[in-house]
Design an enzyme around this catalytic site. Structure first.
Site, PDB file in Angstrom:
ATOM      1  N   CYS A 109       0.782  -1.222   0.000  1.00 35.50           N
ATOM      2  CA  CYS A 109       0.000   0.000   0.000  1.00 35.50           C
ATOM      3  C   CYS A 109       0.821   1.282   0.000  1.00 35.50           C
ATOM      4  CB  CYS A 109      -0.842   0.091   1.274  1.00 35.50           C
ATOM      5  SG  CYS A 109      -1.710  -1.359   1.704  1.00 35.50           S
ATOM      6  N   CYS A 160       8.485 -12.193   3.555  1.00 32.81           N
ATOM      7  CA  CYS A 160       8.388 -10.974   4.366  1.00 32.81           C
ATOM      8  C   CYS A 160       7.074 -10.989   5.132  1.00 32.81           C
ATOM      9  CB  CYS A 160       8.438  -9.741   3.446  1.00 32.81           C
ATOM     10  SG  CYS A 160       8.140  -8.191   4.322  1.00 32.81           S
ATOM     11  N   ASN A 164      -0.401   1.262   5.688  1.00 26.64           N
ATOM     12  CA  ASN A 164       0.587   0.611   4.847  1.00 26.64           C
ATOM     13  C   ASN A 164       1.437  -0.278   5.738  1.00 26.64           C
ATOM     14  OD1 ASN A 164       3.711   1.713   3.381  1.00 26.64           O
ATOM     15  ND2 ASN A 164       2.550  -0.098   2.923  1.00 26.64           N
ATOM     16  N   GLY A 165       1.450  -1.562   5.426  1.00 22.59           N
ATOM     17  CA  GLY A 165       2.256  -2.461   6.236  1.00 22.59           C
ATOM     18  C   GLY A 165       1.514  -3.749   6.479  1.00 22.59           C
ATOM     19  N   GLY A 205       0.646   0.389  -5.205  1.00 19.09           N
ATOM     20  CA  GLY A 205      -0.547  -0.461  -5.168  1.00 19.09           C
ATOM     21  C   GLY A 205      -1.446  -0.125  -6.334  1.00 19.09           C
ATOM     22  N   TYR A 214      14.017  -1.313  -4.541  1.00 15.05           N
ATOM     23  CA  TYR A 214      13.034  -1.592  -5.583  1.00 15.05           C
ATOM     24  C   TYR A 214      11.726  -0.806  -5.480  1.00 15.05           C
ATOM     25  CZ  TYR A 214       9.501  -4.605  -7.908  1.00 15.05           C
ATOM     26  OH  TYR A 214       8.474  -5.083  -8.658  1.00 15.05           O
ATOM     27  N   CYS A 230      14.575 -10.764   4.373  1.00 13.59           N
ATOM     28  CA  CYS A 230      14.242 -11.625   3.216  1.00 13.59           C
ATOM     29  C   CYS A 230      15.496 -12.156   2.533  1.00 13.59           C
ATOM     30  CB  CYS A 230      13.328 -10.908   2.236  1.00 13.59           C
ATOM     31  SG  CYS A 230      13.866  -9.262   1.815  1.00 13.59           S
ATOM     32  N   CYS A 275      16.124  -3.566   7.950  1.00 16.83           N
ATOM     33  CA  CYS A 275      15.743  -4.977   7.906  1.00 16.83           C
ATOM     34  C   CYS A 275      16.313  -5.590   6.630  1.00 16.83           C
ATOM     35  CB  CYS A 275      14.220  -5.097   7.900  1.00 16.83           C
ATOM     36  SG  CYS A 275      13.626  -6.789   7.665  1.00 16.83           S
ATOM     37  N   CYS A 291      12.797  -1.073   5.958  1.00 17.39           N
ATOM     38  CA  CYS A 291      12.818  -2.086   4.885  1.00 17.39           C
ATOM     39  C   CYS A 291      13.798  -1.668   3.795  1.00 17.39           C
ATOM     40  CB  CYS A 291      11.425  -2.241   4.296  1.00 17.39           C
ATOM     41  SG  CYS A 291      11.402  -3.270   2.816  1.00 17.39           S
ATOM     42  N   ASP A 339      19.379  -5.296 -13.018  1.00 19.70           N
ATOM     43  CA  ASP A 339      18.020  -5.371 -12.474  1.00 19.70           C
ATOM     44  C   ASP A 339      18.123  -5.275 -10.951  1.00 19.70           C
ATOM     45  OD1 ASP A 339      15.290  -5.558 -12.433  1.00 19.70           O
ATOM     46  OD2 ASP A 339      15.176  -7.604 -13.192  1.00 19.70           O
ATOM     47  N   ASP A 340      16.962  -5.172 -10.278  1.00 14.12           N
ATOM     48  CA  ASP A 340      17.001  -4.996  -8.827  1.00 14.12           C
ATOM     49  C   ASP A 340      17.033  -6.305  -8.071  1.00 14.12           C
ATOM     50  OD1 ASP A 340      13.994  -5.630  -8.526  1.00 14.12           O
ATOM     51  OD2 ASP A 340      14.057  -3.992  -9.963  1.00 14.12           O
ATOM     52  N   SER A 345      13.324   0.500 -12.412  1.00 16.22           N
ATOM     53  CA  SER A 345      14.087   0.535 -11.165  1.00 16.22           C
ATOM     54  C   SER A 345      15.557   0.179 -11.378  1.00 16.22           C
ATOM     55  CB  SER A 345      13.471  -0.367 -10.101  1.00 16.22           C
ATOM     56  OG  SER A 345      13.644  -1.708 -10.467  1.00 16.22           O
TER      57      SER A 345
HETATM   58  S1  SF4 Z   1      11.796  -8.887   5.043  1.00 13.59           S
HETATM   59 FE1  SF4 Z   1      12.642  -7.842   3.194  1.00 13.59          FE
HETATM   60  S2  SF4 Z   1      10.878  -6.909   2.213  1.00 13.59           S
HETATM   61 FE2  SF4 Z   1      10.263  -7.416   4.318  1.00 13.59          FE
HETATM   62  S3  SF4 Z   1      10.653  -5.572   5.570  1.00 13.59           S
HETATM   63 FE3  SF4 Z   1      12.480  -6.850   5.683  1.00 13.59          FE
HETATM   64  S4  SF4 Z   1      13.808  -6.113   3.997  1.00 13.59           S
HETATM   65 FE4  SF4 Z   1      11.734  -5.376   3.595  1.00 13.59          FE
END
Ligand code: SF4
Length: 463
Positions: free
Chosen positions: A12, A394, A114-115, A40, A254, A447, A444, A248, A357-358, A295
């Site tokens: 979002c 994620c 958003n989240g 979105g 991206y 992923c 973070c 994030c 690419d990303d 991107s």
């Molecule tokens: S897990 Fe990956 S996509 Fe999700 S918040 Fe962490 S860095 Fe972002």
């Protein structure tokens, strides 16, 4: 955003506006949401105060389809919020579109967020056992239930009371009676900015939405910060604290628009840095650097500058191709990629190409793309990714396929190169990405690493 990357979707984007004097708030929300369309594309909606009542309009579709009519009418108001959404677990259903509007014992409330609240199911199971009935699968409805059930007398008190119960990622905007509310979770997973111009306060997921409204004086809403804006001005309070932040990193790789700032970083410059970092870890003999638009553009520029290899626009993107759709045969899937991205033969023919690419999700689209580029006469194609290998789901607002679908869980980079028909594949290592973002401890990377900044409830976690 890269059109090759079909596997990742943001949930979002949000916008909120408070104006000290009446103006056409729905029109302003339209412009803000239009700038956030990349966050979105499945539903759009607004809620605003129309004289004495809060009203909402939302529907499935893009911002221009759903909200275009607000450009031709003047709806004088002082407060409104808006939302664009990509549906995930809840499916593409209208009842999951936002903002959500309720009238409860605390007053009239509209909410857009958003989240992803990672302990939604746990809280929902409890509330349902106590008799609550839910109309949607959205986290936002869950929050409104909690607020309505709070014994605190006022909305701000109720909000502060329920927040410690919520785990996960949320950047949100709300209207409570005549007050605009902005809130960011204590880990700061998702970006949220606030700014002012001539008596108007605007809150938005990315600064590109503030720019379009000519709001130049802005700042990031702090992790754990609650902001209230009304006729008495702006009040801010840090209402939640966490041991660390967990912004994030994928927003920078991206999701966010390159002209935006998120987490106080220029997205364009950050991507250039990632491209330069890729160039610094290996030197591939090549003739041109080609981005996969959009991107990949900034990163390719960074790679080209750092390597001294010329940048070329070797792929044309058709901006009128809509969202990807699942096609049953290889030939049809290839046609979809061709509709979106097409090689520029005069640039590519006879060249050794570094393709930027990303990220790589399933690898199927990249496979088609590499085939198209080679058919256009490329001598070699070396794919370079500005993200590390994507291996984990994620739980904080990004829809990533299951682990078994992620190509990096089943193949090494060399095997991926063979699978997609490229001459080589190189990912930006996590430590290099960490160097690019500066303060890695505030981001973070789960992923890529599988190390989640907060505990994911076992019922939700994929192993
Ligand atoms: S897990 Fe990956 S996509 Fe999700 S918040 Fe962490 S860095 Fe972002």
């Amino acid at each position: 955003m890269s059109q090759s990357n079909e596997g990742l979707r943001h949930h979002c984007g949000v916008v909120g506006i408070y104006a000290s004097e009446e103006q056409n708030i729905p029109e302003q929300l339209f412009y803000g949401l239009f700038s956030l369309q990349h966050r979105g594309q499945e539903s759009a909606g607004i809620a605003y105060r129309n004289k004495d009542e809060l009203v909402a309009y939302k529907s499935l579709g893009m911002v221009s389809q759903v909200l275009g009519r607000y450009l031709s009418e003047n709806r004088a108001s002082t407060i409104g919020i808006g939302h664009v959404r990509y549906s995930t677990h809840g499916g593409n259903k209208l009842e999951n579109a936002q903002p959500i509007l309720v009238s409860c014992n605390k007053g009239d409330i509209a909410l857009a967020h958003n989240g992803n609240i990672s302990n939604t199911q746990t809280i929902k199971d409890r509330l349902e056992a106590e008799g609550s009935i839910f109309q949607s699968t959205s986290d936002s409805e869950l929050m409104l239930h909690l607020i309505a059930r709070s014994r605190k007398a006022t909305f701000p008190e109720a909000l502060k009371e329920i927040l410690p119960e919520l785990e996960g990622a949320y950047s949100m905007v709300m209207i409570f009676n005549n007050t605009l509310v902005a809130l960011r979770d204590p880990y700061g997973f998702r970006p949220l900015y606030i700014g002012t111009r001539e008596g108007m306060t605007v809150v938005a997921s990315e600064t590109c939405a503030l720019d379009i409204l000519q709001v130049r004086d802005y700042r990031s809403v702090k992790p754990g910060e609650l902001i209230l804006v009304d006729e008495n001005g702006m009040r801010s309070e840090i209402v939640m604290r966490s041991p660390r932040t967990a912004q994030c990193v994928f927003e920078l790789i991206y999701f966010a628009r390159p002209d935006s700032y998120v987490f106080d970083e220029s997205v364009h410059l950050m991507r250039k840095r990632m491209g330069a970092a890729l160039a610094s870890i290996e030197r591939t003999a090549c003739d041109i650097v080609v981005p996969i638009p959009d991107s990949g553009n900034s990163a390719a520029l960074g790679y080209a500058e750092a390597s001294g290899v010329p940048l070329e626009q070797g792929l044309t993107r058709n901006h009128y191709a809509g969202r990807s759709f699942i096609m049953p045969t290889n030939a049809q899937r290839e046609l979809v990629v061709r509709m979106k991205l097409h090689p520029v033969r005069s640039v590519i023919e006879g060249k050794r190409i570094v393709l930027i690419d990303d990220s790589l999700v399933r690898g199927t689209t990249s496979r088609t793309l590499v085939k198209l580029i080679k058919e256009a006469g490329a001598k070699e194609v070396h794919l370079r990714l500005t993200s590390p290998e994507l291996k984990w789901p994620c739980y904080f607002g990004i829809d990533i396929p299951t682990r078994s679908e992620l190509i990096s869980n089943t193949m090494s980079p060399d095997q991926i190169a063979e699978f997609i028909g490229a001459d080589s594949v190189v990912f930006l290592p996590i430590d290099k990405l960490a160097e690019c973002v500066g303060k890695p401890e505030s981001y973070c990377f789960a992923c890529f690493s599988g190390r989640y900044p907060i505990q994911v409830p076992s019922g939700e976690k994929e192993t």
